[in-house]
Enzyme design. Structure first.
Site, short mmCIF file in Angstrom:
data_model
loop_
_atom_site.label_atom_id
_atom_site.label_comp_id
_atom_site.label_asym_id
_atom_site.label_seq_id
_atom_site.Cartn_x
_atom_site.Cartn_y
_atom_site.Cartn_z
CB CYS A 86 -3.10 -9.19 0.60
SG CYS A 86 -1.88 -9.38 -0.79
CE LYS A 125 -4.85 -2.55 5.89
NZ LYS A 125 -4.79 -3.03 4.58
N GLY A 185 -7.79 4.30 3.77
CA GLY A 185 -8.10 4.31 2.37
C GLY A 185 -8.25 5.98 1.93
NE ARG A 209 -2.78 4.42 -1.85
CZ ARG A 209 -3.46 4.61 -2.59
NH1 ARG A 209 -3.53 4.99 -3.84
NH2 ARG A 209 -4.80 5.36 -2.07
C1 LIG Z 1 3.33 -1.02 -1.71
C2 LIG Z 1 2.00 -1.60 -0.60
C3 LIG Z 1 2.18 -2.48 0.06
C4 LIG Z 1 1.04 -3.16 0.85
N1 LIG Z 1 1.34 -4.15 1.71
C5 LIG Z 1 0.31 -4.57 2.57
C6 LIG Z 1 0.55 -5.53 3.41
O1 LIG Z 1 1.39 -6.03 3.69
N2 LIG Z 1 -0.63 -5.84 4.30
C7 LIG Z 1 -1.83 -4.92 4.33
O2 LIG Z 1 -2.75 -5.56 4.83
N3 LIG Z 1 -1.94 -4.14 3.39
C8 LIG Z 1 -0.99 -4.07 2.44
N4 LIG Z 1 -1.16 -2.77 1.61
C9 LIG Z 1 -2.42 -2.03 1.73
C10 LIG Z 1 -2.33 -0.74 2.75
O3 LIG Z 1 -2.04 -1.17 3.79
C11 LIG Z 1 -3.48 0.02 2.70
O4 LIG Z 1 -4.66 -0.67 2.86
C12 LIG Z 1 -3.88 0.55 1.38
O5 LIG Z 1 -2.84 1.13 0.74
C13 LIG Z 1 -4.99 1.76 1.49
O6 LIG Z 1 -4.44 2.89 2.53
P1 LIG Z 1 -3.52 4.28 1.63
O7 LIG Z 1 -4.95 4.79 0.79
O8 LIG Z 1 -3.53 5.07 2.86
O9 LIG Z 1 -2.67 3.91 0.63
C14 LIG Z 1 0.06 -2.27 0.77
C15 LIG Z 1 -0.13 -1.15 -0.36
C16 LIG Z 1 0.67 -0.69 -1.01
C17 LIG Z 1 0.79 0.65 -1.76
#
Ligand SMILES: Cc1cc2nc3c(=O)[nH]c(=O)nc-3n(C[C@H](O)[C@H](O)[C@H](O)COP(=O)(O)O)c2cc1C
Length: 298
Positions: A86, A125, A185, A209
């Site tokens: 995060c 993670k 990602g 997302r």
């Molecule tokens: C709104 C939002 C909230 C997220 N909350 C967390 C979280 O609580 N813990 C975490 O490890 N990653 C969090 N992430 C990151 C996502 O888990 C993920 O690693 C990141 O969005 C990349 O994946 P994607 O391209 O499929 O979105 C968050 C991302 C978004 C957009």
């Protein structure tokens, strides 16, 4: 068949959304991150942690002792996960989240403490690093500290979403550790899932997302891997999905009108006339009015 994971999503992954994704093909779902101190101050607030699915409970914090106490208390899940990705200031300023990657000693201590005191397997993670890509070193620490699985968001701390996720780096991690590796990602379509899997040869794919607006993505990917077919979804399919979500929300959540409306707005992204639906949703006072808007769209 590759395992598909709903990513941890803070303020989004309520139980009903996790179930919606499960019903649409996600194999395993993450909870949003839970602060270790908040959990320890009031474990009763987290009674919703149940074995609703293969579920991974994610913790965020900076103190090995807090993690020890949390993992001793948390039950009813398949993995307990350490958030070391995060990037938000609120967390990194006290050494939590991605900031664990600039203090690898503390990072290792936390994982060891979780592994030692938990009866449930531990996963981690990560991002690729803090200021630079140190992902192999980080992944090896995760493995040698005793974690059972690692999920990799293919960006360093400083990268925002405009930098493409680095799947090559994830591929190198997969070659360098023996524990299962989940790639994460920019997986936002069936074809991206195929590309990522072929390149990284990972054990699982994690989607964030795209799932928020399109939970069909999990089933679409599974179907493609099984049959080669690319599924499409009509507007009515989408309306039914939203109505299903409203039903789940009503059944499982402490009703919060703004939260339900937000989910509906995200889920109708890409709809013809989405702007006017959003506008109308803004005026809805309860779940009945929200449902009416979608029923009238059939
Ligand atoms: C709104 C939002 C909230 C997220 N909350 C967390 C979280 O609580 N813990 C975490 O490890 N990653 C969090 N992430 C990151 C996502 O888990 C993920 O690693 C990141 O969005 C990349 O994946 P994607 O391209 O499929 O979105 C968050 C991302 C978004 C957009």
């Amino acid at each position: 068949m590759v395992e598909l994971y709903l990513a941890p999503l803070h303020e989004i992954n309520c139980l009903s959304f996790r179930l919606l994704c499960k019903n649409n093909g996600a194999n395993t779902v993450y909870t949003p991150m839970i602060n270790t101190k908040s959990y320890l101050n009031n474990p009763n607030n987290y009674k919703w942690i149940k074995k609703e699915a293969p579920v991974i409970v994610q913790l965020i914090g900076n103190n090995p002792l807090d993690f020890k106490e949390c993992v001793k208390k948390i039950k009813n899940c398949d993995f307990i996960d350490l958030n070391s990705g995060c990037p938000s200031m609120d967390n990194t300023k006290n050494g939590s989240g991605a900031a664990l990657l600039r203090d690898l000693n503390n990072f290792e201590k936390i994982i060891k403490s979780m592994v030692k005191y938990s009866n449930i397997p531990i996963s981690v993670k990560i991002r690729l690093g803090w200021k630079k890509d140190e992902s192999i070193k980080i992944a090896k620490i995760v493995e040698s500290a005793g974690a059972s699985q690692i999920a990799v968001h293919g960006r360093i701390f400083g990268n925002n979403y405009s930098t493409p996720a680095n799947w090559q780096a994830i591929k190198k991690i997969k070659k360098n550790v023996k524990i299962p590796v989940i790639a994460n990602g920019d997986i936002n379509s069936t074809l991206k899932a195929k590309e990522c899997l072929e390149l990284t040869e990972c054990d699982g794919l994690m989607i964030g997302r795209e799932a928020i607006k399109n939970p069909f993505v999990f089933n679409d990917i599974k179907t493609y891997f099984k049959t080669g077919e690319i599924l499409t979804h009509s507007k009515n399919d989408k309306i039914n999905l939203i109505l299903n979500f409203i039903k789940l929300y009503k059944k499982y959540e402490n009703y919060n009108n703004a939260e339900l409306k937000n989910h509906c707005i995200w889920l109708c992204k890409g709809f013809e006339g989405a702007a006017s639906i959003r506008n109308n949703l803004g005026k809805c006072k309860d779940e009945k009015e929200i449902k009416k808007i979608f029923k009238e769209l059939f």
